[in-house]
Design a protein around this motif. Structure first.
Motif, PDB file in Angstrom:
ATOM      1  N   UNK A 150      19.220  65.453  86.710  1.00  0.00           N
ATOM      2  CA  UNK A 150      17.915  65.270  86.061  1.00  0.00           C
ATOM      3  C   UNK A 150      17.771  63.812  85.681  1.00  0.00           C
ATOM      4  N   UNK A 151      18.380  62.957  86.491  1.00  0.00           N
ATOM      5  CA  UNK A 151      18.433  61.542  86.150  1.00  0.00           C
ATOM      6  C   UNK A 151      17.183  60.807  86.637  1.00  0.00           C
ATOM      7  N   UNK A 152      16.024  61.225  86.119  1.00  0.00           N
ATOM      8  CA  UNK A 152      14.768  60.582  86.525  1.00  0.00           C
ATOM      9  C   UNK A 152      14.127  59.861  85.349  1.00  0.00           C
ATOM     10  N   UNK A 153      13.428  58.770  85.670  1.00  0.00           N
ATOM     11  CA  UNK A 153      12.678  58.031  84.653  1.00  0.00           C
ATOM     12  C   UNK A 153      11.559  58.900  84.070  1.00  0.00           C
ATOM     13  N   UNK A 154      11.134  59.899  84.843  1.00  0.00           N
ATOM     14  CA  UNK A 154      10.074  60.804  84.378  1.00  0.00           C
ATOM     15  C   UNK A 154      10.690  61.843  83.454  1.00  0.00           C
ATOM     16  N   UNK A 155      10.922  61.436  82.201  1.00  0.00           N
ATOM     17  CA  UNK A 155      11.724  62.245  81.283  1.00  0.00           C
ATOM     18  C   UNK A 155      11.080  63.588  80.943  1.00  0.00           C
ATOM     19  N   UNK A 156       9.785  63.701  81.150  1.00  0.00           N
ATOM     20  CA  UNK A 156       9.128  64.990  80.894  1.00  0.00           C
ATOM     21  C   UNK A 156       9.354  66.008  82.002  1.00  0.00           C
ATOM     22  N   UNK A 157       9.967  65.572  83.115  1.00  0.00           N
ATOM     23  CA  UNK A 157      10.091  66.445  84.292  1.00  0.00           C
ATOM     24  C   UNK A 157      11.544  66.824  84.576  1.00  0.00           C
ATOM     25  N   UNK A 158      12.397  66.726  83.560  1.00  0.00           N
ATOM     26  CA  UNK A 158      13.819  67.020  83.781  1.00  0.00           C
ATOM     27  C   UNK A 158      14.123  68.512  83.630  1.00  0.00           C
ATOM     28  N   UNK A 159      13.093  69.279  83.294  1.00  0.00           N
ATOM     29  CA  UNK A 159      13.288  70.703  82.964  1.00  0.00           C
ATOM     30  C   UNK A 159      13.182  71.587  84.208  1.00  0.00           C
ATOM     31  N   UNK A 160      13.491  72.865  83.998  1.00  0.00           N
ATOM     32  CA  UNK A 160      13.613  73.846  85.080  1.00  0.00           C
ATOM     33  C   UNK A 160      12.410  74.778  85.151  1.00  0.00           C
ATOM     34  N   UNK A 161      12.069  75.210  86.338  1.00  0.00           N
ATOM     35  CA  UNK A 161      11.089  76.290  86.513  1.00  0.00           C
ATOM     36  C   UNK A 161      11.560  77.541  85.773  1.00  0.00           C
ATOM     37  N   UNK A 162      10.619  78.433  85.481  1.00  0.00           N
ATOM     38  CA  UNK A 162      10.975  79.689  84.826  1.00  0.00           C
ATOM     39  C   UNK A 162      10.417  80.888  85.572  1.00  0.00           C
ATOM     40  N   UNK A 163      10.822  82.066  85.128  1.00  0.00           N
ATOM     41  CA  UNK A 163      10.462  83.284  85.868  1.00  0.00           C
ATOM     42  C   UNK A 163       9.016  83.715  85.648  1.00  0.00           C
ATOM     43  N   UNK A 164       8.348  83.136  84.650  1.00  0.00           N
ATOM     44  CA  UNK A 164       6.927  83.463  84.448  1.00  0.00           C
ATOM     45  C   UNK A 164       6.040  82.527  85.275  1.00  0.00           C
ATOM     46  N   UNK A 165       6.371  81.233  85.279  1.00  0.00           N
ATOM     47  CA  UNK A 165       5.495  80.314  86.018  1.00  0.00           C
ATOM     48  C   UNK A 165       5.796  80.265  87.523  1.00  0.00           C
ATOM     49  N   UNK A 166       7.035  80.569  87.912  1.00  0.00           N
ATOM     50  CA  UNK A 166       7.377  80.443  89.340  1.00  0.00           C
ATOM     51  C   UNK A 166       6.530  81.348  90.253  1.00  0.00           C
ATOM     52  N   UNK A 167       6.336  82.628  89.882  1.00  0.00           N
ATOM     53  CA  UNK A 167       5.500  83.468  90.760  1.00  0.00           C
ATOM     54  C   UNK A 167       4.066  82.931  90.912  1.00  0.00           C
ATOM     55  N   UNK A 168       3.540  82.364  89.837  1.00  0.00           N
ATOM     56  CA  UNK A 168       2.185  81.780  89.909  1.00  0.00           C
ATOM     57  C   UNK A 168       2.194  80.586  90.857  1.00  0.00           C
ATOM     58  N   UNK A 169       3.234  79.763  90.733  1.00  0.00           N
ATOM     59  CA  UNK A 169       3.363  78.579  91.589  1.00  0.00           C
ATOM     60  C   UNK A 169       3.513  79.004  93.052  1.00  0.00           C
ATOM     61  N   UNK A 170       4.348  80.011  93.279  1.00  0.00           N
ATOM     62  CA  UNK A 170       4.539  80.524  94.648  1.00  0.00           C
ATOM     63  C   UNK A 170       3.223  80.967  95.267  1.00  0.00           C
ATOM     64  N   UNK A 171       2.430  81.655  94.439  1.00  0.00           N
ATOM     65  CA  UNK A 171       1.203  82.240  94.979  1.00  0.00           C
ATOM     66  C   UNK A 171       0.097  81.209  95.187  1.00  0.00           C
ATOM     67  N   UNK A 172      -0.041  80.254  94.256  1.00  0.00           N
ATOM     68  CA  UNK A 172      -1.257  79.426  94.270  1.00  0.00           C
ATOM     69  C   UNK A 172      -1.046  77.936  94.516  1.00  0.00           C
ATOM     70  N   UNK A 173       0.195  77.469  94.550  1.00  0.00           N
ATOM     71  CA  UNK A 173       0.405  76.028  94.802  1.00  0.00           C
ATOM     72  C   UNK A 173       0.614  75.821  96.294  1.00  0.00           C
ATOM     73  N   UNK A 174      -0.113  74.878  96.857  1.00  0.00           N
ATOM     74  CA  UNK A 174      -0.066  74.643  98.292  1.00  0.00           C
ATOM     75  C   UNK A 174       1.287  74.075  98.731  1.00  0.00           C
ATOM     76  N   UNK A 175       1.663  72.966  98.149  1.00  0.00           N
ATOM     77  CA  UNK A 175       2.989  72.401  98.425  1.00  0.00           C
ATOM     78  C   UNK A 175       3.330  71.351  97.382  1.00  0.00           C
ATOM     79  N   UNK A 176       4.562  70.896  97.433  1.00  0.00           N
ATOM     80  CA  UNK A 176       5.058  69.894  96.481  1.00  0.00           C
ATOM     81  C   UNK A 176       5.531  68.672  97.250  1.00  0.00           C
ATOM     82  N   UNK A 177       5.132  67.506  96.744  1.00  0.00           N
ATOM     83  CA  UNK A 177       5.536  66.241  97.370  1.00  0.00           C
ATOM     84  C   UNK A 177       6.576  65.585  96.459  1.00  0.00           C
ATOM     85  N   UNK A 178       7.705  65.214  97.044  1.00  0.00           N
ATOM     86  CA  UNK A 178       8.762  64.598  96.237  1.00  0.00           C
ATOM     87  C   UNK A 178       8.666  63.072  96.320  1.00  0.00           C
TER      88      UNK A 178
END
Lengths: 312, 312
Positions: free
Chosen positions: B223-251
């Motif tokens: 989690x060694x990123x300068x974006x300190x707000x993004x060091x956290x993990x997905x969870x079981x409530x938000x992941x299904x929503x992300x799976x269903x409605x998010x098109x893709x993720x760009x790294x």
């Protein structure tokens, strides 16, 4: 100077400028004991209030004058402002810049379509180079701050502030060449209800403070301030306006400027340049004077070289 | 999930949050070839979108639950958000923070009225400390991102964006714990017209990218990123929503995050935190994909320690 003249100016320049937002902050109000209204000219086109005066000056030219172009000497925001204002109206802009001006500033002028003439880094060389262009091209010289059309354009900042908040007790503006505070003084005189105008000035470049004291234009002994937009001198057109309508000037130290800038970045979440922080630093330094007052603060611009900024 | 549910959420939280401004920039449009709409959650109360979900969670409590208080574990913006949201509604807020959290963050929580419990800096210690407070005080645990009320509150960001600009082709949001992008996905699904939702994620903390690939929740290797707000993990409530409605993720890489942040500070004249720059960095990295599209970009917050920022 009457309302109509300022309203005409505002109407004339409005297609080319933003009516910038006014920010407030409970936390900064609590910290100062005043009710503060920050006029965010950092969000102005090209990033500073200078755009207003530059646009107004170019719009006052005749068709023939527009064809021959405009010329100024500046290494700061006015160089960019005049370049962009002229470009918007298809007018050539000749910008005299010292040969040691940072590349980033030269690039910005070129980016806005300005044509640069380099000169030695002293005021005589600047004025000579500008005079040569006037003679050769027939271009109209526009001074960055000591020009009535520029001052009238700048006056629209205070006018917008008072339109939005007619009952301000005072407006605080930074003082450099005097063009912004002179314009603010005019708009406050015309549109304010006993609204005082107060200047903030770096202690190490306090020509305006001393000029008001002595009653004649004084020169800066040094210009070694972090507020790089305020290293310039008062002029014979803006000084009488300042004498007549500015209540007083508060001088601030360099560390106070940096602290005020940091507070504004942190609390308002906006990027402002050091010159902009000088007015707020003056309020922080004289809290008792501003206590319980409704205070407009002009944040003059946001053009800062991030690579040189250090808060620690 | 329907329009009414999101509209109710928006109405419920609106007295406690700002409908933040949306900024545009011709220069950044020219640079990317897209038409960009920046939703400025750096101007949100306490400086980040987290306020929305926190307020919504606290408002859903019964009178008895409010008296017993809320608890969360966070060292970042959610700790401050829950403290302030609870304070606004006269609810005690217990905040579990690692004992190595920076003093400035602890001070901010205390400033907003939060009651801090220090724990060892690991996830087990955090969860244990929170569970103890739940057991002892009867307080309600509110997870910073994996909580439906929090996600619904966060959804009002995208809702406001689509209210103002109904024809967005896509919205790009940063991905950390998944609470913002899940909310954005819901609002886009409900209010958008075929508006895709795309995530921006640091390459070095790419659990969400890999989770979408594998179809199950993956953990961050680092989690060694300068974006300190993004060091956290997905969870079981938000992941299904992300799976269903998010098109893709760009790294995006660390240097791309810093460059994007610098561009936004310079051009929009606003202070945003590194996490906020990740969505814009994703657009800069994939210009062809976004070309000629109307793109909403969520700038998630502006809480940055200026003393640690270096652009050179």
């Amino acid at each position: 100077m009457d309302k109509q003249m300022l309203r005409d100016t505002s109407r004339r320049i409005s297609p080319y400028i933003h009516n910038t937002p006014i920010f407030t902050s409970h936390l900064l109000d609590d910290m100062t004991g005043a009710k503060l209204f920050f006029k965010c000219e950092n969000f102005q086109k090209m990033g500073a209030f200078k755009m207003r005066g530059a646009v107004n000056a170019v719009l006052q030219l005749t068709k023939e004058e527009r064809e021959r172009g405009v010329v100024t000497h500046s290494s700061g925001n006015f160089a960019q402002a005049l370049s962009l204002a002229a470009k918007n109206l298809d007018v050539p802009a000749y910008i005299v810049m010292p040969n040691n001006a940072p590349k980033v500033k030269k690039d910005a002028v070129v980016g806005y379509g300005g044509i640069i003439t380099a000169c030695e880094p002293n005021i005589n060389a600047r004025e000579e180079a500008a005079a040569k262009i006037v003679a050769k091209k027939g271009a109209t010289f526009v001074h960055p701050s000591n020009d009535l059309n520029v001052i009238l354009g700048n006056a629209t900042v205070g006018m917008e502030l008072l339109n939005a908040h007619p009952n301000l007790d005072m407006i605080v503006a930074p003082v450099g060449g005097g063009g912004l505070i002179a314009g603010t003084a005019l708009s406050s005189h015309v549109f304010g209800k006993n609204c005082k105008v107060i200047g903030g000035e770096p202690l190490v470049a306090d020509d305006a403070y001393r000029s008001l004291e002595s009653g004649q234009i004084e020169t800066n002994y040094s210009t070694n301030t972090v507020a790089d937009g305020l290293r310039t001198q008062l002029g014979d057109i803006n000084f009488p306006i300042i004498q007549q309508y500015v209540d007083h000037i508060i001088r601030v130290e360099e560390v106070e400027i940096i602290q005020a800038m940091k507070l504004l970045w942190e609390r308002l979440k906006i990027v402002i340049e050091p010159s902009s922080a000088v007015a707020f630093a003056a309020v922080l330094k004289n809290k008792d004077y501003f206590k319980d007052k409704r205070v407009g603060i002009i944040l003059s611009g946001g053009n800062v070289d991030l690579e040189t900024i250090r808060f620690s």
